[in-house]
Each structure stands twice: as C-alpha cells, then as structure tokens.
Write a protein that holds these residues in place. Structure first.
Motif, PDB file in Angstrom:
ATOM      1  N   PRO A 246       4.215   8.762  -5.742  1.00 50.30           N
ATOM      2  CA  PRO A 246       3.875   9.548  -6.698  1.00 50.30           C
ATOM      3  C   PRO A 246       4.833   9.180  -8.123  1.00 50.30           C
ATOM      4  O   PRO A 246       6.015   8.808  -7.832  1.00 50.30           O
TER       5      PRO A 246
ATOM      6  N   ALA B 240       1.313   4.351  -2.829  1.00 50.21           N
ATOM      7  CA  ALA B 240       1.182   5.886  -2.394  1.00 50.21           C
ATOM      8  C   ALA B 240       2.393   6.703  -3.240  1.00 50.21           C
ATOM      9  O   ALA B 240       2.236   8.011  -2.889  1.00 50.21           O
TER      10      ALA B 240
ATOM     11  N   GLN C 271       0.836  -1.210   0.110  1.00 53.08           N
ATOM     12  CA  GLN C 271      -0.011  -0.082  -0.186  1.00 53.08           C
ATOM     13  C   GLN C 271       0.911   1.518  -0.097  1.00 53.08           C
ATOM     14  O   GLN C 271       0.442   2.315  -0.493  1.00 53.08           O
ATOM     15  N   ARG C 272       2.060   1.206   0.659  1.00 50.09           N
ATOM     16  CA  ARG C 272       2.964   2.452   0.792  1.00 50.09           C
ATOM     17  C   ARG C 272       3.487   2.572  -0.783  1.00 50.09           C
ATOM     18  O   ARG C 272       3.635   3.849  -1.261  1.00 50.09           O
TER      19      ARG C 272
ATOM     20  N   GLN D 107       2.714  -0.087 -11.375  1.00 55.17           N
ATOM     21  CA  GLN D 107       1.681  -0.166 -10.372  1.00 55.17           C
ATOM     22  C   GLN D 107       0.955  -1.407  -9.929  1.00 55.17           C
ATOM     23  O   GLN D 107       0.502  -2.053  -8.872  1.00 55.17           O
TER      24      GLN D 107
END
Length: 327
Positions: free
Chosen positions: A163, A161, A157-158, A170
């Motif tokens: 960018p 995040a 999950q990190r 992803q």
C-alpha cells in the motif's frame, strides 16, 4: 386391447420428460438472447470508442504534427533508457541502515545474486512501504536475471500489493510483469502489463519500447477485432512519437521506421503507416512517400474496417502533413 391401460404410465412419464426438455431449451434461448445482444452492444461500443480515439489522434497530428505525440510527464526529470526504479529512486532505501545498504552494495559488486536475495528478504516486512516495495521489486529483478520467471512474477505482484506506493513508482513492477509475459510469449498479458506501466509513467522509455514490440506482434496476429486493431495501431504511433522525445535522440524516428520497414516487406499496412510517419519525422520525405504509398497496395492482413482507416490516413499523408493551419 382397447381397455388396456398398462402403457399409460409410461406414455405419461415420457410426455412429462419431453415437456421438461422443451422448457429447458426454451429457457436457454431466452436467457442466451440478452447475453448475445449485450456482447454485440459491447463490441459496437468498443468500436465507436476506438474510432473516436483514432480520429482524435489524427486531428491532433494535423494540427500540431509530431508535437502532438509528446507524452505528458508528471515528473520534470526524464527517465533514461534502461533506467528503472533502482536508479531513479535511490531514496527508497532511506529507511535502510548503513550496514544493510553496504551489504547489498557488496553483493551487487560481487555478482552474488543469492547473497543479494538473502539480504533483501528481511527488508520486505519493513514498516516503511517504499522500502518494502523496492525490496520486492529488486528481488523480482534478480530472479528475472537468473531466468526464474515464476519467482520474479510472484515478487512483482507482491510489490504491487504494497500500500501507499505512488503509481509512478509502481510502473516498474508492471514493466517487470510485462517482460516476464513477453519471455513466455503471453502477448495479451504483456500488452496489458506494459499498457499499465506506460499509463502510470508516460516517461518510461523501456516500457514504451517493449510495448511497441508487443503491439507489432499482436497486430500481425489473425482474428483481432476492429477496435483492437485501431487501438494497437494508435498506440504504436503514440510510442513512435514518444520514444525519440524521451531519449532526446531524433535519430530514433529513422531507427523505428527502418525496423518496421523490414517487417514482412511492409505487407501489413499498419507497419507501412508507422514506418512512413517515422521517415517523415526523420526528415526523409521521399522515403516516407514511397513507404506510405506501399500501405495503399496491401490488403487482407487486418480487419477490413481497420485496414481501410489505415489506408485512408496513409493516403492523406502521402504529400505531407494534411492541415490548413500548419505552423
């Protein structure tokens, strides 16, 4: 006594309380009605959308056969089965100095996962987003191999995040989240995560293969809606067509058909339809006909409207590809 007024305050208070309760109940009915209508309208819209996508799939199959299922790849290179970001995107370590890279290689060769995690942590905060992403994703992968599902989930999950990371890359983080949810038997979460992985990278063989298993488990569960049933069956057919293409191995059509033919003796018409199409595209027309015919005799496992749609398509494909413009 006629002139006694001692009970009047009590009656007045009770009357006010009853009136207030009545207003509360009336407000609840008024406020609840639009929400119920909205939910019903949402269900109807989802059903219409699912039916439109379902019919579009079969129109494409009638026109083009299995070729209609070939995934649209944004990358000319094919991701091999078992391949994730760690092999395909070696250049994500481009900003890592040679000493750190060598240390990671030695940790991997020595099968020392804790040493590898220690080396990865400083790379998470690097200025280069792709390096930080890969470090987090590699940490998630190591933790997953160790059976530490919660640390693996947090790292993935990190990673999402971070960018400025292309969606195609992803996809691997979504895949890891799907694997973790599958391990926990959180099927709804797994279905969502794997759907995102496939949407980000249609060439992701492993994500499609696991999604097929998740969808098969999902479609066997009770109390699913018509839209969900149609969507899941449609996505299973899409994965059936994509997996052999991505693996460059047409024998996978039969492998997948055999797998679903063994599921509950084909008591689920969605399994019978999938297996029948797999056998047909594998070139076994007789086995395809027998399997598709089996879909016509099953019933009661799926929502009635979804089941009827599946049975109609199985019947249409019993004797071959239903099209007047067959190439």
């Amino acid at each position: 006594m006629p002139g006694d007024t001692r009970g009047r305050p009590l009656f007045a208070a009770l009357s006010l309380l009853l009136a207030a309760l009545a207003l509360v109940c009336l407000w609840g009915l008024i406020a609840g009605a639009p929400q119920g209508d909205a939910d019903g309208a949402g269900d109807a819209l989802a059903r219409q959308r699912a039916l439109a996508q379902w019919e579009a799939l079969w129109s494409d199959l009638a026109a083009c056969g299995e070729a209609a299922l070939r995934p649209e790849l944004g990358d000319t290179s094919l991701r091999a089965a078992g391949d994730t970001v760690f092999m395909r995107y070696r250049n994500l370590w481009g900003q890592v100095d040679e000493d750190a890279r060598h240390g990671l290689q030695m940790a991997a060769l020595s099968s020392d996962p804790q040493r590898k995690l220690d080396l990865l942590r400083p790379l998470v905060s690097t200025a280069d987003p792709l390096t930080g992403f890969r470090a987090l994703l590699e940490m998630a992968r190591v933790q997953l191999r160790l059976g530490a599902l919660e640390p693996a989930r947090e790292a993935a999950q990190r990673a999402l995040a971070v960018p400025k990371v292309p969606p195609r890359i992803q996809a691997d983080a979504h895949f890891i989240l799907g694997v973790i949810a599958w391990e926990k038997q959180s099927l709804d979460t797994a279905e969502t995560a794997l759907g995102r992985a496939v949407a980000a990278d249609p060439g992701f063989w492993d994500a499609r293969q696991l999604r097929l298993l998740v969808l098969a488990r999902q479609i066997g569960r009770p109390r699913q809606g018509v839209a969900a049933c149609l969507d899941r069956t449609r996505q299973m057919i899409l994965d059936l067509g994509a997996l052999p293409v991505l693996a460059q191995d047409r024998t996978q059509f039969r492998d997948i058909a055999d797998r679903f033919a063994a599921q509950g003796d084909l008591t689920n018409p969605a399994f019978a339809l999938l297996a029948g199409l797999g056998y047909r595209w594998a070139g076994d027309t007789e086995r395809a006909r027998i399997t598709l015919a089996g879909a016509l005799t099953t019933g009661g496992r799926l929502p009635a409207e979804c089941e009827q749609q599946i049975i109609e398509k199985a019947d249409a494909w019993l004797d071959g590809q239903p099209t007047e413009d067959r190439p």
